[in-house]
Design an enzyme around this catalytic site. Structure first.
Site: not given
Length: 318
Positions: A99, A294
């Site tokens: 991320d 994610h």
């Protein structure tokens, strides 16, 4: 087992988790996360023969959170990782980021190839420095409700997230974007970042109530300001990185993402994933994990660990 301690690096205190002995591997988490996000990777990489160190990044967890918004530029964030390597008495390291930690890892490799001999990024592709400031380009494209934009005004997102931290973390980690990837990226007028979700979402198999409680307790103590300040430097980072326009990262590299991750399917990422070699001429593997979202290193730790260990052994032998 990993241990935790506080170490002085780049002029601030960083809280780190570490395990193992051998060549140094630094793991950089994203938003809104912690070193705890690497709980499955730390023991696996240590067992493979590496000294694994995962900091709570600047502004997160038990690490320092400078009050100055400008203290969260990409130079500050990379500086923390460089300082950490030096504070640990090392001159070389492999850096891994997920991320927001992925841009930190990519830029660390770009700025300091003398230190970072190999780099892996999870979920976020390497920097493609575009033709203008990212927030300006969004506006020029008629987009006014992208989450980056919602995060810009200090205090707005903080107030929403800190109102009920347990609900915030449940929605962001367990619910946001799984059913509708676009919902993860765009903020509906008047609803805030969390408004599309109920907060009653059942936890996925990869996230336990104890895990959620760990994140919740940490953000109750720290608040969200530090992490959000990373987003408030997006345009400034574009300005600061002008000398690296069209630069490449020549070290061995690895990219991993979940096939259901809105970052690589949505507005920003799909084109970049297909063009990784433009920035990464020594890309060893592009691993897209079917069914994963994610939070890929938490969702699919066995596959991520296997890929990281293989990459480490090939590019940074123990």
């Amino acid at each position: 087992m990993s241990t935790t301690r506080v170490i002085k690096a780049n002029g601030i205190d960083l809280s780190i988790r570490e395990a193992g002995q051998g060549p140094l591997v630094v793991l950089c988490h994203g938003w809104p996360e912690l070193s705890y996000s690497w709980r499955h990777q730390i023991p696996a990489l240590a067992a493979a023969g590496y000294h694994v160190v995962a900091p709570d990044m600047r502004g997160f967890g038990q690490s320092a959170a400078p009050a100055d918004l400008t203290a969260y530029s990409i130079f500050d964030l990379v500086g923390d990782v460089v300082g950490l390597v030096q504070a640990l008495g090392e001159t070389k390291a492999m850096v891994v980021g997920h991320d927001w930690g992925a841009p930190v890892a990519w830029h660390a490799a770009l700025f300091r190839p003398d230190i970072f001999t190999a780099v892996a990024g999870l979920s976020v592709p390497p920097p493609f420095r575009g033709r203008g400031k990212p927030l300006d380009l969004l506006r020029q494209g008629g987009i006014t409700n992208f989450y980056w934009q919602y995060f810009q005004t200090p205090g707005v997102a903080e107030a929403e997230f800190e109102h009920d931290v347990a609900r915030t973390m449940r929605i962001v980690l367990a619910g946001r974007g799984l059913a509708d990837p676009d919902a993860a990226m765009f903020v509906q007028e008047g609803k805030g970042f969390l408004g599309h979700a109920s907060g009653e979402e059942p936890l996925p198999a990869w996230l336990s109530e104890n895990d959620l409680a760990h994140f919740t307790e940490a953000f109750r103590k720290s608040g969200f300001r530090g992490g959000l300040n990373w987003y408030r430097n997006i345009d400034r980072n574009w300005e600061l990185t002008a000398p690296w326009q069209d630069a490449q990262i020549h070290q061995p590299s690895l990219f991993i993402a979940g096939a259901r991750d809105a970052v690589i399917t949505g507005l920003i990422g799909s084109k970049r994933v297909n063009e990784l070699e433009r920035v990464l001429p020594n890309l060893t593997r592009r691993l897209i994990i079917d069914g994963a979202g994610h939070w890929v290193q938490q969702e699919r730790p066995e596959e991520v660990n296997a890929a990281l260990v293989k990459f480490l052994k090939e590019s940074m032998p123990g």
